[in-house]
Design a protein around this motif. Sequence first.
Motif, mmCIF file in Angstrom:
data_model
loop_
_atom_site.group_PDB
_atom_site.id
_atom_site.type_symbol
_atom_site.label_atom_id
_atom_site.label_comp_id
_atom_site.label_asym_id
_atom_site.label_seq_id
_atom_site.Cartn_x
_atom_site.Cartn_y
_atom_site.Cartn_z
ATOM 1 N N SER A 132 0.998 -1.275 0.248
ATOM 2 C CA SER A 132 -0.006 0.088 0.052
ATOM 3 C C SER A 132 0.911 1.371 0.126
ATOM 4 O O SER A 132 2.002 1.251 0.551
ATOM 5 N N ALA B 34 0.108 5.298 0.817
ATOM 6 C CA ALA B 34 -1.043 5.941 1.344
ATOM 7 C C ALA B 34 -0.553 7.623 1.253
ATOM 8 O O ALA B 34 0.763 7.832 1.588
ATOM 9 N N GLN C 290 -9.721 6.458 -0.494
ATOM 10 C CA GLN C 290 -8.761 6.472 0.469
ATOM 11 C C GLN C 290 -7.336 7.016 0.204
ATOM 12 O O GLN C 290 -6.494 6.776 1.059
ATOM 13 N N THR D 129 -5.080 6.186 -1.771
ATOM 14 C CA THR D 129 -3.889 5.301 -1.548
ATOM 15 C C THR D 129 -3.977 4.216 -2.925
ATOM 16 O O THR D 129 -5.021 4.134 -3.735
#
Length: 125
Positions: A21, A23, A76, A78
């Motif tokens: 991920s 972010a 998100q 992300t």
Amino acid sequence: QVELVESGGGLVQPGGSLRLSCAASGFTLDYYVIGWFRQAPGKGREGVSCISSGDGSTYYADSVKGGFTLSRNNAQNTVYLQMNSLKPEDTAVYYCAARHYGRAWSLLVDDYDYWGQGTQVTVSS
């Protein structure tokens, strides 16, 4: 303040999978090209995949085509890198990076403006 934070790295056996991920904070990720890069011990940093701003077209290095999938969740803020069928040669520190708004996609290190701190991926039995 622009910040990118990677997570999801770890130790996995050959043939296994991981999802990384990236972010973002301080900017809207959808407006930037987001790339994933990796650096193996003793080697230079290389581009793995990127996703363009807007329409979210994805691009992959030949070495990961068919095994890695890049996606973006705008809600998100992300980006995700799904890595399947991992091999020992995929072992590296993986970094995500952002390229300024309005620029074209790229897998070149020098084309990116902001970088995360990296996350270690180790593929070993």
